[in-house]
Design a protein around this motif. Structure first.
Motif, PDB file in Angstrom:
ATOM      1  N   TYR A  25      34.047   3.530   9.539  1.00 46.71           N
ATOM      2  CA  TYR A  25      34.474   3.051  10.855  1.00 46.71           C
ATOM      3  C   TYR A  25      33.671   3.794  11.912  1.00 46.71           C
ATOM      4  O   TYR A  25      33.117   4.862  11.647  1.00 46.71           O
ATOM      5  CB  TYR A  25      35.975   3.324  11.041  1.00 46.71           C
ATOM      6  CG  TYR A  25      36.625   2.622  12.212  1.00 46.71           C
ATOM      7  CD1 TYR A  25      36.863   1.252  12.177  1.00 46.71           C
ATOM      8  CD2 TYR A  25      37.014   3.320  13.354  1.00 46.71           C
ATOM      9  CE1 TYR A  25      37.464   0.595  13.244  1.00 46.71           C
ATOM     10  CE2 TYR A  25      37.623   2.678  14.423  1.00 46.71           C
ATOM     11  CZ  TYR A  25      37.839   1.312  14.356  1.00 46.71           C
ATOM     12  OH  TYR A  25      38.443   0.666  15.410  1.00 46.71           O
ATOM     13  N   THR A  26      33.608   3.221  13.106  1.00 45.53           N
ATOM     14  CA  THR A  26      32.943   3.886  14.224  1.00 45.53           C
ATOM     15  C   THR A  26      33.993   4.364  15.224  1.00 45.53           C
ATOM     16  O   THR A  26      34.820   3.573  15.694  1.00 45.53           O
ATOM     17  CB  THR A  26      31.952   2.940  14.922  1.00 45.53           C
ATOM     18  OG1 THR A  26      30.952   2.543  13.986  1.00 45.53           O
ATOM     19  CG2 THR A  26      31.278   3.644  16.106  1.00 45.53           C
ATOM     20  N   PHE A  27      33.952   5.650  15.522  1.00 47.72           N
ATOM     21  CA  PHE A  27      34.881   6.262  16.472  1.00 47.72           C
ATOM     22  C   PHE A  27      34.115   6.583  17.748  1.00 47.72           C
ATOM     23  O   PHE A  27      33.154   7.352  17.719  1.00 47.72           O
ATOM     24  CB  PHE A  27      35.497   7.531  15.877  1.00 47.72           C
ATOM     25  CG  PHE A  27      36.386   7.261  14.688  1.00 47.72           C
ATOM     26  CD1 PHE A  27      37.761   7.161  14.838  1.00 47.72           C
ATOM     27  CD2 PHE A  27      35.845   7.078  13.425  1.00 47.72           C
ATOM     28  CE1 PHE A  27      38.582   6.897  13.750  1.00 47.72           C
ATOM     29  CE2 PHE A  27      36.652   6.808  12.327  1.00 47.72           C
ATOM     30  CZ  PHE A  27      38.027   6.714  12.494  1.00 47.72           C
ATOM     31  N   GLY A  28      34.560   5.988  18.868  1.00 50.49           N
ATOM     32  CA  GLY A  28      33.796   6.163  20.099  1.00 50.49           C
ATOM     33  C   GLY A  28      34.619   6.181  21.362  1.00 50.49           C
ATOM     34  O   GLY A  28      34.120   5.822  22.436  1.00 50.49           O
ATOM     35  N   ASP A  29      35.869   6.615  21.272  1.00 53.63           N
ATOM     36  CA  ASP A  29      36.684   6.682  22.481  1.00 53.63           C
ATOM     37  C   ASP A  29      36.082   7.670  23.476  1.00 53.63           C
ATOM     38  O   ASP A  29      35.617   8.750  23.073  1.00 53.63           O
ATOM     39  CB  ASP A  29      38.112   7.126  22.148  1.00 53.63           C
ATOM     40  CG  ASP A  29      38.928   6.017  21.494  1.00 53.63           C
ATOM     41  OD1 ASP A  29      38.443   4.866  21.474  1.00 53.63           O
ATOM     42  OD2 ASP A  29      40.034   6.304  21.004  1.00 53.63           O
ATOM     43  N   PRO A  30      36.092   7.342  24.762  1.00 51.93           N
ATOM     44  CA  PRO A  30      35.610   8.299  25.767  1.00 51.93           C
ATOM     45  C   PRO A  30      36.403   9.601  25.688  1.00 51.93           C
ATOM     46  O   PRO A  30      37.623   9.585  25.507  1.00 51.93           O
ATOM     47  CB  PRO A  30      35.882   7.579  27.099  1.00 51.93           C
ATOM     48  CG  PRO A  30      35.962   6.129  26.746  1.00 51.93           C
ATOM     49  CD  PRO A  30      36.543   6.071  25.370  1.00 51.93           C
ATOM     50  N   GLY A  31      35.697  10.726  25.766  1.00 50.46           N
ATOM     51  CA  GLY A  31      36.355  12.019  25.747  1.00 50.46           C
ATOM     52  C   GLY A  31      36.660  12.565  24.364  1.00 50.46           C
ATOM     53  O   GLY A  31      37.287  13.607  24.247  1.00 50.46           O
ATOM     54  N   ARG A  32      36.206  11.873  23.301  1.00 50.21           N
ATOM     55  CA  ARG A  32      36.494  12.359  21.953  1.00 50.21           C
ATOM     56  C   ARG A  32      35.707  13.628  21.625  1.00 50.21           C
ATOM     57  O   ARG A  32      36.046  14.335  20.683  1.00 50.21           O
ATOM     58  CB  ARG A  32      36.203  11.284  20.901  1.00 50.21           C
ATOM     59  CG  ARG A  32      34.741  10.832  20.816  1.00 50.21           C
ATOM     60  CD  ARG A  32      34.473   9.956  19.590  1.00 50.21           C
ATOM     61  NE  ARG A  32      34.724  10.698  18.371  1.00 50.21           N
ATOM     62  CZ  ARG A  32      33.818  11.476  17.786  1.00 50.21           C
ATOM     63  NH1 ARG A  32      32.606  11.644  18.334  1.00 50.21           N
ATOM     64  NH2 ARG A  32      34.109  12.115  16.677  1.00 50.21           N
ATOM     65  N   ASP A  33      34.680  13.898  22.406  1.00 52.87           N
ATOM     66  CA  ASP A  33      33.844  15.080  22.198  1.00 52.87           C
ATOM     67  C   ASP A  33      33.788  15.877  23.493  1.00 52.87           C
ATOM     68  O   ASP A  33      33.450  15.339  24.549  1.00 52.87           O
ATOM     69  CB  ASP A  33      32.429  14.647  21.775  1.00 52.87           C
ATOM     70  CG  ASP A  33      31.583  15.802  21.280  1.00 52.87           C
ATOM     71  OD1 ASP A  33      31.459  16.815  22.013  1.00 52.87           O
ATOM     72  OD2 ASP A  33      31.027  15.704  20.168  1.00 52.87           O
ATOM     73  N   PRO A  34      34.150  17.188  23.456  1.00 46.91           N
ATOM     74  CA  PRO A  34      34.166  17.992  24.685  1.00 46.91           C
ATOM     75  C   PRO A  34      32.802  18.129  25.360  1.00 46.91           C
ATOM     76  O   PRO A  34      32.727  18.517  26.527  1.00 46.91           O
ATOM     77  CB  PRO A  34      34.659  19.373  24.201  1.00 46.91           C
ATOM     78  CG  PRO A  34      35.303  19.125  22.901  1.00 46.91           C
ATOM     79  CD  PRO A  34      34.613  17.956  22.286  1.00 46.91           C
ATOM     80  N   ARG A  35      31.728  17.807  24.633  1.00 51.26           N
ATOM     81  CA  ARG A  35      30.392  17.905  25.227  1.00 51.26           C
ATOM     82  C   ARG A  35      30.103  16.756  26.193  1.00 51.26           C
ATOM     83  O   ARG A  35      29.104  16.785  26.911  1.00 51.26           O
ATOM     84  CB  ARG A  35      29.329  17.931  24.122  1.00 51.26           C
ATOM     85  CG  ARG A  35      29.324  19.220  23.310  1.00 51.26           C
ATOM     86  CD  ARG A  35      28.456  19.118  22.072  1.00 51.26           C
ATOM     87  NE  ARG A  35      29.006  18.175  21.097  1.00 51.26           N
ATOM     88  CZ  ARG A  35      28.551  18.027  19.855  1.00 51.26           C
ATOM     89  NH1 ARG A  35      27.528  18.759  19.445  1.00 51.26           N
ATOM     90  NH2 ARG A  35      29.106  17.159  19.029  1.00 51.26           N
ATOM     91  N   GLU A  36      30.978  15.760  26.189  1.00 46.82           N
ATOM     92  CA  GLU A  36      30.775  14.655  27.118  1.00 46.82           C
ATOM     93  C   GLU A  36      31.055  15.103  28.548  1.00 46.82           C
ATOM     94  O   GLU A  36      32.017  15.818  28.809  1.00 46.82           O
ATOM     95  CB  GLU A  36      31.696  13.480  26.758  1.00 46.82           C
ATOM     96  CG  GLU A  36      31.338  12.816  25.436  1.00 46.82           C
ATOM     97  CD  GLU A  36      32.234  11.630  25.122  1.00 46.82           C
ATOM     98  OE1 GLU A  36      33.060  11.260  25.984  1.00 46.82           O
ATOM     99  OE2 GLU A  36      32.103  11.069  24.016  1.00 46.82           O
TER     100      GLU A  36
END
Length: 246
Positions: free
Chosen positions: A89-100
């Motif tokens: 699956y592809t996980f791409g919710d905004p904010g899922r990575d603190p580096r964003e």
């Protein structure tokens, strides 16, 4: 006005997102000696989430396919001959990575996850002088970095589904096995209440793709058990049919 239309209207004039793409592998195995479903975790040695457990992952390199990246991270963490690998699956919710960045123009991080099943007895972990790689029982997994608990749960659901509708179990069993070996693998992943042994045995033999080798395995004081082999040729006509193995 529907919520979907409101969201669409609010994003109509937003700039296009700039993505970095990572691959995260959910690598399962079954510890048949202790009847435990295991997942491979690694310790992060960089921020964010320094010294926290996560799934083995990597950012995709220039000129590298997603599948090649998945196999690369597998090869860096584990040596194994028999494995089953598929995109999850592809996980791409905004904010899922603190580096964003909170800015609309910041880089977003996508995770394309892969699901793997390997044979526990043959899997050799690679530490390469760096500590922090281990098999964890799925039921005892701690809080993981990023959204990796969610990715793991998604992978666990896929594994259970694949066991019910595909011959994935035979990818990681030895070439010859007893029906008890096969039942124990199913029971470890699906829970002991999924089926009683007698019904399971009858169902699997009726499907017709288990070949009796004529050999026996003696374990303990009980009667020697017949050894079977998965017959891929006999299974071929059933490949695209909605089977239920249990």
């Amino acid at each position: 006005m529907h919520r979907h239309k409101k969201i669409t209207d609010s994003l109509k004039n937003s700039p296009l997102a700039d993505f970095k793409v990572g691959v995260d592998n959910v690598i399962f195995s079954v510890d048949t000696a202790q009847n435990r479903l295991m997942v491979l975790l690694v310790m992060r040695h960089d921020e964010p989430f320094l010294d926290q457990w996560c799934l083995p992952g990597t950012l995709v390199r220039h000129g590298e396919s997603l599948e090649d990246a998945a196999y690369r991270i597998l090869a860096e963490k584990i040596k194994v001959e028999n494995l089953y690998l598929e995109q999850l699956y592809t996980f791409g919710d905004p904010g899922r990575d603190p580096r964003e960045s909170p800015s609309s123009f910041g880089v977003r991080y996508l995770s394309v996850s892969y699901f793997a099943l390997v044979r526990f007895a043959d899997a050799q972990l690679i530490a390469n002088g760096v500590s922090g790689i281990a098999w964890y029982p799925v039921k005892q997994v701690p809080q993981l970095a990023f959204d990796h608990n969610e990715i793991l749960e998604y992978g666990y659901r896929r594994l259970r589904n694949k066991l019910e509708y595909s011959p994935i179990a035979f990818e990681v069993l030895p070439e010859v096995f007893t029906l008890s070996d096969l039942y124990q693998l199913y029971a470890t992943v699906l829970g002991e209440n999924f089926s009683d042994y007698s019904n399971f045995r009858t169902r699997l033999l009726k499907l017709g793709f288990l070949s009796d080798t004529g050999l026996k395995a003696s374990r303990g004081a009980g009667r020697p058990a017949s050894l079977y082999r998965f017959d891929a040729e006999a299974f071929a006509p059933l490949k695209d049919k909605p089977l239920v193995f249990i």
